[in-house]
Write an enzyme that holds these catalytic residues in place. Structure first.
Site, PDB file in Angstrom:
ATOM      1  N   GLY A 149      -2.115  19.428 -15.074  1.00 11.31           N
ATOM      2  CA  GLY A 149      -0.843  19.178 -15.109  1.00 11.31           C
ATOM      3  C   GLY A 149       0.437  19.714 -15.370  1.00 11.31           C
ATOM      4  CG  HIS A 172       4.784   9.324 -10.952  1.00 13.62           C
ATOM      5  ND1 HIS A 172       4.306   9.782 -10.232  1.00 13.62           N
ATOM      6  CD2 HIS A 172       4.256  10.477 -12.356  1.00 13.62           C
ATOM      7  CE1 HIS A 172       2.716  10.095  -9.927  1.00 13.62           C
ATOM      8  NE2 HIS A 172       3.192  10.661 -11.602  1.00 13.62           N
ATOM      9  CB  THR A 173      12.339   9.560 -12.285  1.00 15.85           C
ATOM     10  OG1 THR A 173      12.443  11.478 -12.524  1.00 15.85           O
ATOM     11  CG2 THR A 173      12.384   8.974 -13.209  1.00 15.85           C
ATOM     12  CG  ASP A 214       4.953  19.792 -10.294  1.00 15.09           C
ATOM     13  OD1 ASP A 214       5.962  19.063 -11.246  1.00 15.09           O
ATOM     14  OD2 ASP A 214       4.558  19.240  -9.642  1.00 15.09           O
TER      15      ASP A 214
HETATM   16  C1  GLA Z   1       3.525  15.861  -9.688  1.00 13.03           C
HETATM   17  C2  GLA Z   1       4.573  16.125  -8.735  1.00 13.03           C
HETATM   18  C3  GLA Z   1       5.974  16.191  -8.741  1.00 13.03           C
HETATM   19  C4  GLA Z   1       6.434  14.752  -9.949  1.00 13.03           C
HETATM   20  C5  GLA Z   1       5.103  14.875 -11.049  1.00 13.03           C
HETATM   21  C6  GLA Z   1       5.437  13.690 -11.933  1.00 13.03           C
HETATM   22  O1  GLA Z   1       3.667  16.759 -10.910  1.00 13.03           O
HETATM   23  O2  GLA Z   1       4.114  17.287  -8.077  1.00 13.03           O
HETATM   24  O3  GLA Z   1       6.595  15.893  -7.875  1.00 13.03           O
HETATM   25  O4  GLA Z   1       6.549  13.654  -9.012  1.00 13.03           O
HETATM   26  O5  GLA Z   1       3.768  15.014 -10.957  1.00 13.03           O
HETATM   27  O6  GLA Z   1       6.455  13.368 -12.451  1.00 13.03           O
END
Ligand code: GLA
Length: 380
Positions: free
Chosen positions: A123, A35-36, A171
């Site tokens: 995830g 979440h950074t 991602d």
């Molecule tokens: C998801 C989002 C990414 C990122 C992660 C948390 O995978 O697609 O952009 O924010 O959560 O790190």
């Protein structure tokens, strides 16, 4: 039959002609930096060996046709001029959003068939594997001037603006920019990258992924809520983004407890990324990243509040069975955890997690060892 042949053959069966090529893009697991990315911070993902393959061929009738070997097998088809946010919806929205981003180059239409072994909703970035495989294919076919950094943006816009999932660039960057044997250290503000060698096997270590089988979607509220809370915290602190807060002491001025804890996660998580990169760059034993991973889990659980009972049980069982570190990964509210463990303990740790899940009445988790793999590429 290879994965590329399988996709090409299925394309020919659906569309009556051979594709112009087959491309692959991987899912990812984030070592640290959760979440950074939408806070202008740091991330450190590796690409999975699991990929989505896209067989792609241009058309002449101005239509977009999308097929998947997963799901019900139905072909989603519409005129290029009908494309728009939510049209089409569901899984087809992800590749359609990428096509929409190149609609001028693709006015005559295009057919896409995808096949994947990236676990969906775990995830592990199945959506980025999908958008990035199509983005790379379309770059090669109609937009050779685009860089991989441009493709990260193209794929991100598909998720944000077309599908409506307010993600950052973690991602897509992992899927397009990772290299085999390395973790990708990315500064999401400056977009500078560094390939950090990650040879866990040489240290007799494994990075185990545990897919809890509880799925999530970022188009739902929780992810967007966190994003808004982070933006609100930055606003109240008077900084452009939480990246700009160097020390948790600066958070004392936030009188809202929830916002203070959300911000504290981001500030400490950025520090954890830098700490782990420092360890991996040097001669230190990579085992010493373990406790930092576990601290990351506590922060996601208590400050960011996006863990689940299954993820917490997984982390607790793995650590009790002798893992060096463990944490949930990805957007949260379900999905997977990673566990750093000595190779000769990996089986016992996986067994301990399975036993704990059985005791709690959770479905059996799926586990696999992560080998840092190459980013998106053309297969055929
Ligand atoms: C998801 C989002 C990414 C990122 C992660 C948390 O995978 O697609 O952009 O924010 O959560 O790190």
């Amino acid at each position: 039959m290879s994965a590329a042949e399988r996709a090409a053959q299925a394309f020919a069966e659906r569309f009556g002609t051979a594709p112009e090529g087959v491309w692959a893009a991987p899912g990812r697991v984030n070592v640290i930096g959760e979440h950074t990315d939408y806070n202008d911070g740091f991330v450190l993902p590796v690409a999975l060996p699991h990929t989505t393959r896209a067989a792609v061929g241009r058309r002449t009738d101005g239509r977009l046709a999308l097929a998947s070997l997963q799901g019900d097998g139905a072909v989603v088809e519409l005129a290029m001029v009908e494309l728009g946010p939510g049209r089409p919806d569901g899984w087809a929205g992800y590749p359609a959003g990428v096509v929409d981003g190149l609609r001028d180059e693709l006015a005559d239409g295009v057919s896409v068939l995808v096949d994947t072994d990236v676990p969906v909703g775990a995830g592990l970035s199945s959506s980025a594997a999908l958008t990035c495989s199509v983005a790379l294919a379309l770059r090669d076919l109609v937009a050779p001037h685009l860089t991989r950094a441009d493709l990260v943006e193209l794929a991100r816009r598909s998720e944000n603006d077309f599908v409506g999932a307010p993600t950052g660039i973690l991602d897509q960057s992992a899927s397009l920019l990772c290299e085999a044997g390395h973790a990708l250290f990315l500064d999401t503000r400056s977009r500078t990258t560094e390939q950090v060698p990650l040879d866990l096997a040489a240290a007799a270590l494994e990075l185990l992924v545990v897919d809890t089988g509880t799925s999530h979607t970022h188009a739902d509220g929780g992810y967007g809520d966190r994003r808004r809370e982070c933006e609100e915290a930055a606003l109240r602190l008077g900084v452009p983004a939480l990246r700009d807060v160097a020390d948790v002491a600066a958070l004392r001025v936030l009188d809202d407890d929830v916002l203070r804890r959300r911000a504290r996660h981001i500030v400490t998580e950025n520090a954890r990324v830098l700490e782990i990169v420092r360890i991996l760059r040097g001669d230190a034993d990579p085992r010493s990243i373990g406790p930092v991973l576990s601290e990351g889990h506590v922060s996601l659980r208590d400050d960011f509040e996006i863990s689940t009972p299954e993820l917490d049980a997984c982390v607790a069982a793995a650590l009790a069975a002798g893992a060096h570190g463990a944490r949930m990964v990805g957007g949260g509210f379900g999905g997977s955890a990673v566990v750093l463990v000595d190779r000769d303990r990996a089986g016992a740790v996986a067994d301990a997690v399975r036993a704990r899940f059985a005791r709690e009445g959770y479905p059996a988790p799926r586990t696999f060892d992560v080998v840092p793999s190459e980013g998106a590429r053309r297969l055929a």
